[in-house]
Design an enzyme around this catalytic site. Sequence first.
Site, PDB file in Angstrom:
ATOM      1  N   LEU A 145      -0.600  39.982  22.018  1.00 43.26           N
ATOM      2  CA  LEU A 145       0.105  39.927  20.474  1.00 43.26           C
ATOM      3  C   LEU A 145       1.039  39.069  20.793  1.00 43.26           C
ATOM      4  CD1 LEU A 145       0.497  42.244  18.002  1.00 43.26           C
ATOM      5  CD2 LEU A 145       1.610  43.850  20.291  1.00 43.26           C
ATOM      6  N   HIS A 146       1.554  38.989  19.314  1.00 44.09           N
ATOM      7  CA  HIS A 146       3.196  38.098  19.102  1.00 44.09           C
ATOM      8  C   HIS A 146       3.341  38.090  17.680  1.00 44.09           C
ATOM      9  CE1 HIS A 146      -0.633  35.287  18.912  1.00 44.09           C
ATOM     10  NE2 HIS A 146       0.273  34.619  17.362  1.00 44.09           N
TER      11      HIS A 146
END
Length: 186
Positions: A145-146
Amino acid sequence: MSGRGAEDEAVLVQDGIGEPDGLDRLWTPHRMAYIRGENKPADATSGECPFCRIPSLPDEDSLVVHRGRLSFVLLNLYPYAPGHLMVCPYRHIADYTETTDEEAAEIADLTRTAMRVVRSVSGAGGFNIGMNQGEIAGAGIAAHLHQHVVPRWPGDQNFMPIIGRTKTLPELLGQTRALLTDAWPS
């Protein structure tokens, strides 16, 4: 250009290294690593994930701007715009629904601070904020996730990205990192 009429000569054609075609070229060889996928993980494990490796590297080498308790902020190695930051949890998770309440809160807080810092040092007029969830949605590294924080300015969508398919950056990533790190609140 023998054998061509006046109307044919008025049409610009992209002929590569052949006959001159009247088009200017802006070479961006650094983009080839991204195009080839050289920094993409071989699989979805944390051992292959660059976002899992980055926290073990020095901040200058990894483009880390700030380290929080559960997440960190870094410059995008392949930015859409100058000052393009990402907020990543340390934990190797792929989906926003997998964040703990504490991780989600820190990601949100670091995103707000990133906007304030970028605005203070660059005068950004707006931002695109977002997460591409899954490869099908455009995530370059779908396994970790980013959140993207992309600053925008009036007129920044000029001909370069639209016609020239090229983004221009006014300074080196290390210089941008130093500017943002110095402005980040303690």
